[in-house]
Every structure is written in structure tokens, then in C-alpha cells.
Design a protein around this motif. Sequence first.
Motif, PDB file in Angstrom:
ATOM      1  N   LEU A 199      12.525   0.393   2.102  1.00 49.98           N
ATOM      2  CA  LEU A 199      11.882   1.567   1.140  1.00 49.98           C
ATOM      3  C   LEU A 199      10.405   1.075   0.635  1.00 49.98           C
ATOM      4  O   LEU A 199       9.726   2.327   0.445  1.00 49.98           O
ATOM      5  CB  LEU A 199      12.874   1.801  -0.169  1.00 49.98           C
ATOM      6  CG  LEU A 199      14.018   2.321   0.111  1.00 49.98           C
ATOM      7  CD1 LEU A 199      14.874   2.335  -1.215  1.00 49.98           C
ATOM      8  CD2 LEU A 199      14.225   3.236   1.026  1.00 49.98           C
ATOM      9  N   LEU A 200      10.185  -0.014   0.712  1.00 48.13           N
ATOM     10  CA  LEU A 200       8.528  -0.403   0.358  1.00 48.13           C
ATOM     11  C   LEU A 200       7.487  -0.387   1.281  1.00 48.13           C
ATOM     12  O   LEU A 200       6.543   0.346   1.328  1.00 48.13           O
ATOM     13  CB  LEU A 200       8.419  -1.546  -0.522  1.00 48.13           C
ATOM     14  CG  LEU A 200       8.703  -1.724  -1.892  1.00 48.13           C
ATOM     15  CD1 LEU A 200       8.792  -3.011  -2.631  1.00 48.13           C
ATOM     16  CD2 LEU A 200       7.830  -0.529  -2.653  1.00 48.13           C
ATOM     17  N   TRP A 201       8.017  -0.884   2.632  1.00 47.64           N
ATOM     18  CA  TRP A 201       6.987  -1.038   3.716  1.00 47.64           C
ATOM     19  C   TRP A 201       7.339  -0.488   4.894  1.00 47.64           C
ATOM     20  O   TRP A 201       6.800  -0.887   6.089  1.00 47.64           O
ATOM     21  CB  TRP A 201       6.920  -2.753   3.930  1.00 47.64           C
ATOM     22  CG  TRP A 201       6.204  -3.226   2.699  1.00 47.64           C
ATOM     23  CD1 TRP A 201       4.812  -3.088   2.276  1.00 47.64           C
ATOM     24  CD2 TRP A 201       6.828  -4.046   1.565  1.00 47.64           C
ATOM     25  NE1 TRP A 201       4.534  -3.916   1.336  1.00 47.64           N
ATOM     26  CE2 TRP A 201       5.791  -4.474   0.760  1.00 47.64           C
ATOM     27  CE3 TRP A 201       8.183  -4.694   1.667  1.00 47.64           C
ATOM     28  CZ2 TRP A 201       5.987  -5.378  -0.366  1.00 47.64           C
ATOM     29  CZ3 TRP A 201       8.579  -5.251   0.096  1.00 47.64           C
ATOM     30  CH2 TRP A 201       7.431  -5.791  -0.420  1.00 47.64           C
ATOM     31  N   THR A 202       8.183   0.388   4.917  1.00 44.00           N
ATOM     32  CA  THR A 202       8.426   1.204   6.084  1.00 44.00           C
ATOM     33  C   THR A 202       7.859   2.691   5.811  1.00 44.00           C
ATOM     34  O   THR A 202       8.158   3.371   4.924  1.00 44.00           O
ATOM     35  CB  THR A 202       9.957   1.485   6.171  1.00 44.00           C
ATOM     36  OG1 THR A 202      10.722   0.198   6.474  1.00 44.00           O
ATOM     37  CG2 THR A 202      10.280   2.170   7.669  1.00 44.00           C
ATOM     38  N   PRO A 203       6.914   2.945   6.630  1.00 40.74           N
ATOM     39  CA  PRO A 203       6.225   4.397   6.733  1.00 40.74           C
ATOM     40  C   PRO A 203       7.143   5.445   6.511  1.00 40.74           C
ATOM     41  O   PRO A 203       8.114   5.579   7.087  1.00 40.74           O
ATOM     42  CB  PRO A 203       5.341   4.550   7.822  1.00 40.74           C
ATOM     43  CG  PRO A 203       5.150   2.890   8.215  1.00 40.74           C
ATOM     44  CD  PRO A 203       6.499   2.258   8.028  1.00 40.74           C
ATOM     45  N   GLY A 204       7.051   6.312   5.423  1.00 42.23           N
ATOM     46  CA  GLY A 204       7.636   7.359   5.297  1.00 42.23           C
ATOM     47  C   GLY A 204       8.690   7.021   4.096  1.00 42.23           C
ATOM     48  O   GLY A 204       9.360   8.172   3.790  1.00 42.23           O
ATOM     49  N   PHE A 205       9.072   6.001   3.825  1.00 43.73           N
ATOM     50  CA  PHE A 205      10.275   5.795   2.822  1.00 43.73           C
ATOM     51  C   PHE A 205       9.685   5.635   1.452  1.00 43.73           C
ATOM     52  O   PHE A 205      10.489   5.301   0.811  1.00 43.73           O
ATOM     53  CB  PHE A 205      11.015   4.723   3.339  1.00 43.73           C
ATOM     54  CG  PHE A 205      12.072   4.914   4.317  1.00 43.73           C
ATOM     55  CD1 PHE A 205      13.046   5.118   4.139  1.00 43.73           C
ATOM     56  CD2 PHE A 205      11.509   4.660   5.739  1.00 43.73           C
ATOM     57  CE1 PHE A 205      14.023   5.312   5.322  1.00 43.73           C
ATOM     58  CE2 PHE A 205      12.443   5.054   6.864  1.00 43.73           C
ATOM     59  CZ  PHE A 205      13.706   5.451   6.580  1.00 43.73           C
ATOM     60  N   GLN A 206       8.204   5.656   1.106  1.00 40.78           N
ATOM     61  CA  GLN A 206       8.004   5.416  -0.123  1.00 40.78           C
ATOM     62  C   GLN A 206       8.217   6.706  -1.053  1.00 40.78           C
ATOM     63  O   GLN A 206       8.509   7.848  -0.508  1.00 40.78           O
ATOM     64  CB  GLN A 206       6.288   5.222  -0.211  1.00 40.78           C
ATOM     65  CG  GLN A 206       5.785   3.934   0.489  1.00 40.78           C
ATOM     66  CD  GLN A 206       6.001   3.797   2.032  1.00 40.78           C
ATOM     67  OE1 GLN A 206       5.908   4.910   2.526  1.00 40.78           O
ATOM     68  NE2 GLN A 206       6.128   2.961   2.382  1.00 40.78           N
TER      69      GLN A 206
END
Length: 313
Positions: A199-206
Motif C-alpha cells: 500500500l505504500l510503495w506500490t504505484p497506484g495503491f496510495q
Amino acid sequence: MLEGHQLLGFGFFVIGVWHLFNHTKVHALGSNSKSHTSTLWFPTTISRYMELHFIMASCTIFIAMELFIAPIHHQPFDPDGTIPTTHLHNFEHSSMAMTFLLYAIFAIVLDAKRATAQHELTHLLAAVAFTQQFLLIHLHSRDHVGPEGQYHLLLQLLITVSLATTLMGIVMPKSFLVCFVRSVSIVFQGVWLMIMGFLLWTPGFQPKGCFMHLEESEEYVVRCSDDEALHRAVSLVNILFSFLVIAVTVFAMSFYLVMVWRYGGKVEYVSLVKEDHYREEDAFVKPKAPTVDVESNMDHVESQNKLTMQDQI
């Protein structure tokens, strides 16, 4: 793309579930609660030290990723041999893994040498590893603010539980509850680390209004567009943690019940009325008072009086 937190979290999750399974199984098979003994690793039929070898391999891979695979130049130093600011967190993460690696190595040595204080020293080594993990996250070189800081703050809470129950295992080696809580906390650590990585460092999951930003130090940091988005993101982290507390609790209780049903012995119940009846017959029935023959006593008194009168005459 897999990130270090996800790999580390998967390792914690596997070890936590393995401990939860073995501690609950030993508890269910034991005839009483005192038969259970706190232990931090379990042998397998394949290899006695398979769990410890898994920890050693996982830590080695994690250290290699942090120091040699992830860096652009595949080495963490500047040309002059100093540690650049951008790689400080790599050394911090590696230090955590090194401590767990040392725990696994010395756990094998202590067992092979059959050390007298093996139980206490193994728990102490694990406590040192959890302490190192807590301090390096608490004193992290990265500026943990916003949702990233909240994730790490709640992670410190889980580490504290693991540390406390590990130390309690030294003075309370027969407590199943201590081992059970420690195992669940390790499982929770693994789940939280994996979720953090996604959730923090996967693009699009922020969270909405937040994004990954490349800082001047060439590090990606999660930033939010305004205070409202920041407050919302932090609140979502708290809500997620609360839901996971419920989910992990349900999982742990269900796991325990299934294991006890699968491996526990049958318990015979006795009626309380019937038990009281047996107690009265066996232990609580008062002995009968000795009977007294009144007539014989009176005759005895009269004879004694006659003898006394004759003596006086």
C-alpha cells in the motif's frame, strides 16, 4: 514488483504460523498445562534445524537485496568508501536482518553443544533481535511522517508485544499463553509488513490525495497534497490496523479451536450431584460417636462407692 517489506513480512508470517501451529499442537496433546514449555524454534522430520536454516537464508537474501541488489551500483558505498545518505536506511534494514541471522546461528550452536542455559540464552538472543528491530525503526534515518510514519508507529507496537512475550518466556517457560501471544504477534508483524509494502510503495495503491514523491536524496517518499488528504490517509491506516486486529484475533481463536479439536484428548464430565455424593461417602461423612452404656456406667459408679465406704470403715 516485490519490495523488501513484503519479503521480510512473508518471512515473519511463515515463522509465526509455524510457531502458532506447534505451540498449539503441543498444548493440545499435553495432559495438563504444565507439560508445555516455551521454545523459539521447532525441529522437523526433514531436518532438525530447518526453521533456523530458513531464517538464516531469508536474512541473507534480505541483506543481499538491501546492500547489493537494490542499490544502483550494486554496492552501498560512495567512491570514497563512505556511506551515502541515500543508503543509510539500507544499512539500518540490514542490521535488523543481521541480528536475526545471529540469533539463528547461535541457536544452532547452543543446541548442538547442549548448553545448560540454552533456553534462557536463546530467548535472550531473540529479545536482542526484537530490540534491535524496534530501535532501528524508532530511530530510523528516514523522516517517517504521514501515512508512512503511522504504519511504522503501529509496527513498533507489534514489535513491543513480540519483545515483551519473548522476555516473559524466560521467567514463565511453562506458560502457553505467552507463547501463543508471541506467535500471533509475529504473524501480525508479517501481515502488517506485507500490507505496508503493497500500500505504500506500490504505484497506484496510495490513499486518495497521496502519491509517491522522489526526494532530492533520490528516495521515494509518500506525500499527501494537503492536510485533509494527510489526515484521511493516517485515519485509514488506523482503521486498517483496527480491522486487522479483529481479523487476526478471529484467525488465532479459530486456529486454536481447530487444533484442540484435531489433537486434543476427550474430556470426561461428571455430574456435580454424583460427585458430591461420592465425596460425602468417601471423605465428608463424620464418624459415628461411640455409644455409651448408661446402665453399666451406673453399676460401675455404685461399686466404686461401696469400695470407698468399706475403706473408710
